[in-house]
Design a protein around this motif. Sequence first.
Motif, PDB file in Angstrom:
ATOM      1  N   ASP A 178       0.656  -1.270   0.018  1.00  7.15           N
ATOM      2  CA  ASP A 178       0.045  -0.064  -0.049  1.00  7.15           C
ATOM      3  C   ASP A 178       0.907   1.354  -0.099  1.00  7.15           C
ATOM      4  N   LEU A 179       1.708   1.448  -1.006  1.00  9.34           N
ATOM      5  CA  LEU A 179       2.833   2.297  -0.890  1.00  9.34           C
ATOM      6  C   LEU A 179       2.333   3.689  -1.607  1.00  9.34           C
ATOM      7  N   ASN A 180       2.537   4.762  -1.058  1.00  9.48           N
ATOM      8  CA  ASN A 180       2.174   5.928  -1.390  1.00  9.48           C
ATOM      9  C   ASN A 180       2.383   6.190  -2.879  1.00  9.48           C
ATOM     10  N   PRO A 181       1.434   6.667  -3.700  1.00 10.04           N
ATOM     11  CA  PRO A 181       1.799   6.782  -5.137  1.00 10.04           C
ATOM     12  C   PRO A 181       2.621   8.045  -5.238  1.00 10.04           C
ATOM     13  N   PHE A 182       2.577   9.005  -4.326  1.00 16.17           N
ATOM     14  CA  PHE A 182       3.740  10.091  -4.544  1.00 16.17           C
ATOM     15  C   PHE A 182       4.927   9.746  -4.901  1.00 16.17           C
ATOM     16  N   PHE A 183       5.468   8.566  -4.162  1.00  9.90           N
ATOM     17  CA  PHE A 183       6.827   8.139  -4.359  1.00  9.90           C
ATOM     18  C   PHE A 183       6.985   6.718  -4.932  1.00  9.90           C
ATOM     19  N   ALA A 184       6.008   5.862  -4.873  1.00  3.70           N
ATOM     20  CA  ALA A 184       5.923   4.795  -5.591  1.00  3.70           C
ATOM     21  C   ALA A 184       5.535   4.748  -6.923  1.00  3.70           C
ATOM     22  N   LYS A 185       5.912   4.891  -7.838  1.00  3.10           N
ATOM     23  CA  LYS A 185       5.475   4.737  -9.380  1.00  3.10           C
ATOM     24  C   LYS A 185       5.472   3.444  -9.639  1.00  3.10           C
ATOM     25  N   SER A 186       4.224   3.235 -10.510  1.00  2.00           N
ATOM     26  CA  SER A 186       3.704   1.804 -11.214  1.00  2.00           C
ATOM     27  C   SER A 186       4.510   2.001 -12.455  1.00  2.00           C
ATOM     28  N   PRO A 187       4.566   0.785 -12.974  1.00  2.00           N
ATOM     29  CA  PRO A 187       5.227   0.762 -14.530  1.00  2.00           C
ATOM     30  C   PRO A 187       4.335   1.574 -15.576  1.00  2.00           C
ATOM     31  N   THR A 188       2.907   1.701 -15.121  1.00  2.00           N
ATOM     32  CA  THR A 188       2.262   2.712 -16.271  1.00  2.00           C
ATOM     33  C   THR A 188       2.468   4.272 -15.950  1.00  2.00           C
ATOM     34  N   ASP A 189       2.897   4.575 -14.527  1.00  2.00           N
ATOM     35  CA  ASP A 189       3.492   6.109 -14.327  1.00  2.00           C
ATOM     36  C   ASP A 189       4.559   6.181 -15.273  1.00  2.00           C
ATOM     37  N   VAL A 190       5.500   5.211 -15.087  1.00  2.00           N
ATOM     38  CA  VAL A 190       7.017   5.345 -15.673  1.00  2.00           C
ATOM     39  C   VAL A 190       6.697   5.253 -17.335  1.00  2.00           C
ATOM     40  N   ALA A 191       5.746   4.495 -17.883  1.00  2.00           N
ATOM     41  CA  ALA A 191       5.624   4.555 -19.325  1.00  2.00           C
ATOM     42  C   ALA A 191       5.181   6.027 -19.589  1.00  2.00           C
ATOM     43  N   ALA A 192       4.106   6.392 -18.697  1.00  2.00           N
ATOM     44  CA  ALA A 192       3.555   7.899 -18.983  1.00  2.00           C
ATOM     45  C   ALA A 192       4.590   8.880 -19.003  1.00  2.00           C
ATOM     46  N   ALA A 193       5.497   8.845 -17.927  1.00  2.00           N
ATOM     47  CA  ALA A 193       6.635   9.769 -17.747  1.00  2.00           C
ATOM     48  C   ALA A 193       7.608   9.798 -19.004  1.00  2.00           C
ATOM     49  N   LEU A 194       7.867   8.541 -19.486  1.00  2.00           N
ATOM     50  CA  LEU A 194       8.708   8.561 -20.644  1.00  2.00           C
ATOM     51  C   LEU A 194       8.210   8.687 -22.119  1.00  2.00           C
ATOM     52  N   LEU A 195       6.773   8.429 -21.960  1.00  2.00           N
ATOM     53  CA  LEU A 195       6.275   8.627 -23.426  1.00  2.00           C
ATOM     54  C   LEU A 195       4.960   9.734 -23.589  1.00  2.00           C
ATOM     55  N   THR A 196       4.177   9.624 -22.799  1.00  2.00           N
ATOM     56  CA  THR A 196       2.888  10.496 -23.072  1.00  2.00           C
ATOM     57  C   THR A 196       2.797  11.946 -22.149  1.00  2.00           C
ATOM     58  N   ASP A 197       3.499  11.891 -21.089  1.00  2.00           N
ATOM     59  CA  ASP A 197       3.540  13.384 -20.068  1.00  2.00           C
ATOM     60  C   ASP A 197       4.110  14.270 -20.992  1.00  2.00           C
ATOM     61  N   ALA A 198       3.683  15.509 -20.427  1.00  2.00           N
ATOM     62  CA  ALA A 198       4.099  16.715 -21.287  1.00  2.00           C
ATOM     63  C   ALA A 198       5.559  16.798 -21.446  1.00  2.00           C
ATOM     64  N   ASP A 199       6.295  16.703 -20.190  1.00  2.00           N
ATOM     65  CA  ASP A 199       7.874  16.711 -20.351  1.00  2.00           C
ATOM     66  C   ASP A 199       8.054  15.282 -20.589  1.00  2.00           C
ATOM     67  N   ALA A 200       7.707  14.488 -21.175  1.00  4.72           N
ATOM     68  CA  ALA A 200       8.310  13.190 -21.510  1.00  4.72           C
ATOM     69  C   ALA A 200       9.659  13.254 -22.388  1.00  4.72           C
ATOM     70  N   GLY A 201       9.676  14.382 -23.380  1.00 10.65           N
ATOM     71  CA  GLY A 201      10.617  14.570 -24.212  1.00 10.65           C
ATOM     72  C   GLY A 201      11.922  14.965 -23.341  1.00 10.65           C
ATOM     73  N   ALA A 202      11.725  15.855 -22.318  1.00 12.29           N
ATOM     74  CA  ALA A 202      12.634  16.465 -21.527  1.00 12.29           C
ATOM     75  C   ALA A 202      13.353  15.357 -20.740  1.00 12.29           C
ATOM     76  N   THR A 203      12.339  14.389 -20.279  1.00 15.46           N
ATOM     77  CA  THR A 203      12.884  13.421 -19.381  1.00 15.46           C
ATOM     78  C   THR A 203      13.682  12.380 -20.089  1.00 15.46           C
ATOM     79  N   ARG A 204      13.192  11.980 -21.371  1.00  8.28           N
ATOM     80  CA  ARG A 204      14.011  11.236 -22.367  1.00  8.28           C
ATOM     81  C   ARG A 204      15.340  11.950 -22.516  1.00  8.28           C
ATOM     82  N   ALA A 205      15.279  13.205 -22.923  1.00 10.96           N
ATOM     83  CA  ALA A 205      16.501  13.637 -22.856  1.00 10.96           C
ATOM     84  C   ALA A 205      17.691  13.486 -21.873  1.00 10.96           C
ATOM     85  N   LYS A 206      17.194  14.033 -20.894  1.00  8.54           N
ATOM     86  CA  LYS A 206      18.051  13.935 -19.564  1.00  8.54           C
ATOM     87  C   LYS A 206      18.494  12.492 -19.419  1.00  8.54           C
TER      88      LYS A 206
END
Lengths: 520, 266
Positions: free
Chosen positions: A290-318
Amino acid sequence: MTTLALPAPGPRLRGLVLTLLALAGWELAARALTGAFVLAAPSQVLGWLAANPGLMARALRETLTNAAAGFVLGNLAALALAALALLWPRAQALVTGVALVVFCLPLVATGPILRVIFGPGAGPQIVLAALAVYYTTLIPLLVGLRAAPASWFDLVHSYGRGRWSALVHVRARAALPYLVAGLQIAAPAAFLGAIVGEFTGAERGMGVLTIRALRGLDVPMTWALATVATAVAMLAYVALGALARRLAPDAPPLLLSPPPAPARRQGLRAAALVCAATLALWWGAIAAFDLNPFFAKSPTDVAAALLTDADAGATRAKLGVALAETAAFLLPGYLAGLAAGAGLAMALVLAPQVAGPVMSAAIALRSVPIVTTAPLIVLALGRGAAGTVTLVAVMVFFPTLVACLHGLRQTPGQVMDVMDSFAATRLTRLLRVRIPAMLPAFFAAARMAVPAAVLAVTVVEWLATGRGLGSLMALSASLSDYDLLWSAVVLTTTLSALCHAAVARIEARVLRRYAPEQLT
Amino acid sequence: MAAERTDPPAVICRAVAKTFAGGTEAVRPLDLRLEPGQTTALVGPSGCGKSTLLRMIAGLEPPTSGSIEIGGAPPAETLRRADLSVAFQDPSLLPWRSVRGNIALALSLARRPADARAIDELIALVGLEGFGDTRPAQLSGGMRQRAAIARALVTEPRLLLLDEPFGAVDELTRQQLAQDLPRLWEARGTTTVLVTHSVTEAVMLSDRILVLSPRPAAIVADIAIDLPRPRAPGDARTDAFAALTDAVHEALSQGMARAEPPLAAQ
């Protein structure tokens, strides 16, 4: 017949003389470099220890307690996983695959995440120590449980007995030397894991003092801590080695012999299964604790961060930039470590009179938690590329050297007799017989060195250079940028696992030609 | 129960064949009946499938087709009752157990009570007195094989399967064993199957010799050995013995000729 025999004078006396010479050299070098803030002399190390006995003793006790707890938990986990793989042989690829993925998790990132989950206390240190040992025990154990000729199992079956009898009468005892060899490597690794756990914001322990010494540019304290860590690790290694000789005098033929590599199509299917199981475990762990979603990111969160979020491009570049920086240190260091380890082993075969002492020294130094000496290398070589590459190379070098020396000794005596009968030169023997005999050990070491090299490079990046994936993970953890942190963890773990798989693929190809019996 | 155990079983193979996963045909469909209490030797060239046939009878290898019966039951049943013993080509001694410990292991695997006296008698029978507490690594190849033979005998099996058990045993000990062992299994009424390369050994030990062709194994000759027992090493010099070994050699060459016409034609 064996050319790697110890020379005539008592090896203990020689060892003592060599140690004293090394200490004298260290003292002289330190005095010559006074003012450079690089090297503390043995006298200064002793002086610091004499001045701070209570501080040191409290820190050591704390770290040892955590390391011991992690050692026990990690090895119990290894036993449970090996039992699972044995009871359910079809699951072995899955068990070892998921175990490898977990082993490849960068401690630099799991440390802070565990810190958030556990809060203050010893939890993260113990878990990291357990994570540092279970794999190095699991692999030899799996090999050992199968390290019996088929005819021993035929014997058991010919009296109408099944898998349980085979386990009791054959496998358990056959695996014992392998288990002990694994435990021997695990002991210093648990100590290392506990120290890395303490780097992540513990209140007490050797890791905490190391960070303090490094920040304060306290050279004698840095050296004193590294010396004590080294001594403890070597002591643990030697003590378990003595226990091993008592329990199981028949040492296994290879310390880290690999489990058989699956065929290509099976390999792909196993990889897909491992990915699926890892994702399931990931989701399952978040849900179960029952981990807090603020720090415990699920596979979908990571996929979103890398692919669909607004700053996905910046994340990928970093991530891309950090990956390139890390790879630039990792690859040369890894290859240099392998080449130096294998090269020195071969040179020692050509100059057998020095092989004995070097082998003893290398076995002892292999047990040193190299990462705890990272501050020294940073002090000596600076925060640039040279220090990082050297550290990675050193991390890879010792296990490779020891494995290759063991491998070179695997040459069957009869084959060397044949070489004798043709009066073959040492070089001919090396090229025709010894190197092919060494290859399985070399590749076993090369494969196991991948996660170790990744650990080394990320720790140095974190502690010293401020570049690459290690630094990115530490930075994103301290800034609570958990999307970036989890993405970096996924990237680093994938990188480790893929490099491991790539080495395994080359290994399978080479072994098919030189040691087909290792693949059956 | 006891009476049942002392009755030696007949071994019946019906159209038994074995083809390995890779497509290698090891044994061609084969019909065979081994009489209770008899010793049958399987003789044939290297790699012809004798050991595969033995392993199928032992229940360690399932036949691809056909069926095997031991005393009216499938091999699995014999295995379950621990009524058979195999002396493997490789002695397969556990290196961490002494000679005595290895022999005792068979009793424990067969769920029989430990019997120190029986173990010591067998150690003496195979000529390993004084080596009971020795580990296999300290023994010569021949001594290890003798320990493996003792292990196979200790459970007093009704069916004894010997896969080239004397390969590494020196000539004198081999002659001694060839006298002692048949006496033992005659007294116990054991049905024995012996795989061997040595024609002399086959004639000396068995009541019947089956000569197998090169792979895939087929029976090319079935020769009854009607020499009186007990047999002594000197018997090998008699005309009757020589006639039998000649017959076996003849059958072996015929088998080879049938299997390899180009070689025979040269």
